[in-house]
Each structure stands twice: as C-alpha cells, then as structure tokens.
Enzyme design. Structure first.
Site, mmCIF file in Angstrom:
data_model
loop_
_atom_site.group_PDB
_atom_site.id
_atom_site.type_symbol
_atom_site.label_atom_id
_atom_site.label_comp_id
_atom_site.label_asym_id
_atom_site.label_seq_id
_atom_site.Cartn_x
_atom_site.Cartn_y
_atom_site.Cartn_z
ATOM 1 N N CYS A 44 41.801 -28.804 57.452
ATOM 2 C CA CYS A 44 40.600 -28.890 56.613
ATOM 3 C C CYS A 44 39.361 -29.055 57.507
ATOM 4 O O CYS A 44 39.253 -30.028 58.252
ATOM 5 C CB CYS A 44 40.696 -30.066 55.638
ATOM 6 S SG CYS A 44 39.159 -30.374 54.756
ATOM 7 N N ASP A 76 24.201 -27.785 55.939
ATOM 8 C CA ASP A 76 25.038 -26.598 55.776
ATOM 9 C C ASP A 76 24.745 -25.618 56.921
ATOM 10 O O ASP A 76 23.584 -25.392 57.276
ATOM 11 C CB ASP A 76 24.760 -25.934 54.417
ATOM 12 C CG ASP A 76 25.843 -24.941 54.037
ATOM 13 O OD1 ASP A 76 26.580 -25.190 53.073
ATOM 14 O OD2 ASP A 76 25.977 -23.898 54.733
ATOM 15 N N HIS A 102 39.913 -37.086 51.603
ATOM 16 C CA HIS A 102 40.152 -35.674 51.309
ATOM 17 C C HIS A 102 40.542 -35.507 49.846
ATOM 18 O O HIS A 102 41.630 -35.869 49.441
ATOM 19 C CB HIS A 102 41.239 -35.085 52.211
ATOM 20 C CG HIS A 102 41.481 -33.627 51.917
ATOM 21 N ND1 HIS A 102 40.789 -32.607 52.532
ATOM 22 C CD2 HIS A 102 42.305 -33.031 51.025
ATOM 23 C CE1 HIS A 102 41.182 -31.458 52.038
ATOM 24 N NE2 HIS A 102 42.107 -31.672 51.127
ATOM 25 N N ASN A 133 30.975 -26.259 43.587
ATOM 26 C CA ASN A 133 31.801 -25.118 43.201
ATOM 27 C C ASN A 133 33.247 -25.564 43.081
ATOM 28 O O ASN A 133 33.725 -26.377 43.875
ATOM 29 C CB ASN A 133 31.681 -24.004 44.251
ATOM 30 C CG ASN A 133 30.298 -23.395 44.292
ATOM 31 O OD1 ASN A 133 29.707 -23.119 43.252
ATOM 32 N ND2 ASN A 133 29.767 -23.194 45.490
ATOM 33 N N GLY A 140 33.562 -19.425 43.742
ATOM 34 C CA GLY A 140 33.394 -19.105 45.160
ATOM 35 C C GLY A 140 33.613 -20.284 46.082
ATOM 36 O O GLY A 140 33.065 -20.320 47.185
ATOM 37 N N HIS A 168 32.778 -30.974 47.764
ATOM 38 C CA HIS A 168 31.465 -31.165 48.375
ATOM 39 C C HIS A 168 30.380 -30.882 47.359
ATOM 40 O O HIS A 168 30.551 -30.099 46.431
ATOM 41 C CB HIS A 168 31.295 -30.285 49.617
ATOM 42 C CG HIS A 168 31.658 -28.839 49.425
ATOM 43 N ND1 HIS A 168 32.967 -28.408 49.412
ATOM 44 C CD2 HIS A 168 30.894 -27.748 49.215
ATOM 45 C CE1 HIS A 168 32.984 -27.107 49.208
ATOM 46 N NE2 HIS A 168 31.741 -26.673 49.082
HETATM 47 P P1 AMP Z 1 31.576 -23.575 48.995
HETATM 48 O O1 AMP Z 1 31.400 -22.085 48.930
HETATM 49 O O2 AMP Z 1 31.025 -24.289 47.797
HETATM 50 O O3 AMP Z 1 33.009 -23.966 49.313
HETATM 51 O O4 AMP Z 1 30.670 -24.054 50.190
HETATM 52 C C1 AMP Z 1 31.133 -24.215 51.487
HETATM 53 C C2 AMP Z 1 29.904 -24.393 52.339
HETATM 54 O O5 AMP Z 1 30.297 -24.930 53.590
HETATM 55 C C3 AMP Z 1 29.153 -23.086 52.624
HETATM 56 O O6 AMP Z 1 27.814 -23.191 52.147
HETATM 57 C C4 AMP Z 1 29.223 -22.971 54.158
HETATM 58 O O7 AMP Z 1 28.037 -22.438 54.712
HETATM 59 C C5 AMP Z 1 29.457 -24.402 54.576
HETATM 60 N N1 AMP Z 1 30.128 -24.580 55.852
HETATM 61 C C6 AMP Z 1 31.278 -23.997 56.278
HETATM 62 N N2 AMP Z 1 31.593 -24.427 57.502
HETATM 63 C C7 AMP Z 1 30.642 -25.309 57.867
HETATM 64 C C8 AMP Z 1 30.397 -26.096 59.040
HETATM 65 N N3 AMP Z 1 31.242 -26.069 60.085
HETATM 66 N N4 AMP Z 1 29.299 -26.884 59.072
HETATM 67 C C9 AMP Z 1 28.455 -26.915 58.023
HETATM 68 N N5 AMP Z 1 28.629 -26.213 56.899
HETATM 69 C C10 AMP Z 1 29.694 -25.411 56.814
HETATM 70 ZN ZN ZN Z 2 39.403 -32.459 54.009
#
Ligand code: AMP
Ligand code: ZN
Length: 115
Positions: free
Chosen positions: A4, A30, A46, A87, A93, A100
């Site tokens: 994760c 983000d 988690h 989400n 998505g 989060h």
């Molecule tokens: P979701 O589509 O709601 O699952 O959002 C996941 C979010 O996590 C997306 O906006 C990604 O840009 C962000 N994300 C993925 N990897 C990282 C990372 N290593 N650091 C910061 N944000 C991340």
């Molecule tokens: Zn986790």
C-alpha cells in the site's frame, strides 16, 4: 499491507510533502494536483475504502474532518472555500486502496463535483 503506497508514505518509505501529522492522521500534498491546493488527508490505520469503515473508526473519520478544518484555516482557504472528496470503488476512480480525503482549493472549482 506491504504494497500500500499510502502506508509506505506513513512509514516514510516513500517521500511526501507533509502538511499535518499526529499519531493517527497524516496530510500531505497530492503528487498530481488537480487544483492549486490539493492535499490528501488519511488515517494512519489502513482502511481500504469508505465501505471498510467500521464503528470503531468513527472517531478517526470525525477527527479527519477536524484536521481538514484546521488545515483550511492554517492555509488561509477557509474564507474562500474548499472541497472534500472521497472516491470509493472503480466507478469513482479510486486508485489507491487506502481511504483518503482530497482537500481541493485555490481556484473556483465549478458547480459540478464530477470530473
Ligand atoms: P484516488 O483516485 O481518489 O484514489 O486518488 C489517489 C490520489 O493519490 C491521486 O490524486 C494521486 O495523484 C495521488 N497519489 C498517488 N501517489 C501519490 C504519492 N506518492 N504522493 C502523493 N500523492 C499520490
Ligand atoms: Zn495503507
């Protein structure tokens, strides 16, 4: 939860730009911002999705909103406003299976909440 990525961020195995941290909650920028301010707020526990939130997590979810409230004030976005999105599942998505809360601000976000 070996793979994760958000658990790895919590453990410091993947770098992040932290905005807030306490023993239960982490907020970080983000990596692919959809607005001038785009912060992810997560519980350190988690929990994969919103559907996996149990009664014992109620306190954590409430605390996340308290933290968002504080971050909004600290970053000066409380007055102009912001949006919070979680989400859940494939149609929404959800890419990262660690619950989060997206905190979006810094521009007029538009009337529609869907992308
Ligand atoms: P979701 O589509 O709601 O699952 O959002 C996941 C979010 O996590 C997306 O906006 C990604 O840009 C962000 N994300 C993925 N990897 C990282 C990372 N290593 N650091 C910061 N944000 C991340
Ligand atoms: Zn986790």
């Amino acid at each position: 939860m070996e793979e994760c990525i958000f658990c790895k961020i919590i453990k410091g195995e993947i770098p992040s730009e932290k905005v807030y941290e306490d023993e239960e909650i982490l907020a970080f920028k983000d990596i692919n911002p959809a607005a001038p301010i785009h912060i992810l707020v997560i519980p350190k526990k988690h929990i994969a999705t919103l559907l996996d939130v149990s009664k014992e997590d109620n306190y954590l979810i409430a605390k996340i909103y308290e933290v968002i409230n504080q971050i909004a004030k600290d970053l000066g976005i409380a007055k102009d406003g912001f949006r919070v999105i979680t989400n859940c599942g494939k149609d929404a998505g959800q890419e990262v299976m660690h619950i989060h809360f997206h905190l979006l601000a810094g521009r007029k976000l538009g009337a529609k909440i869907v992308g």
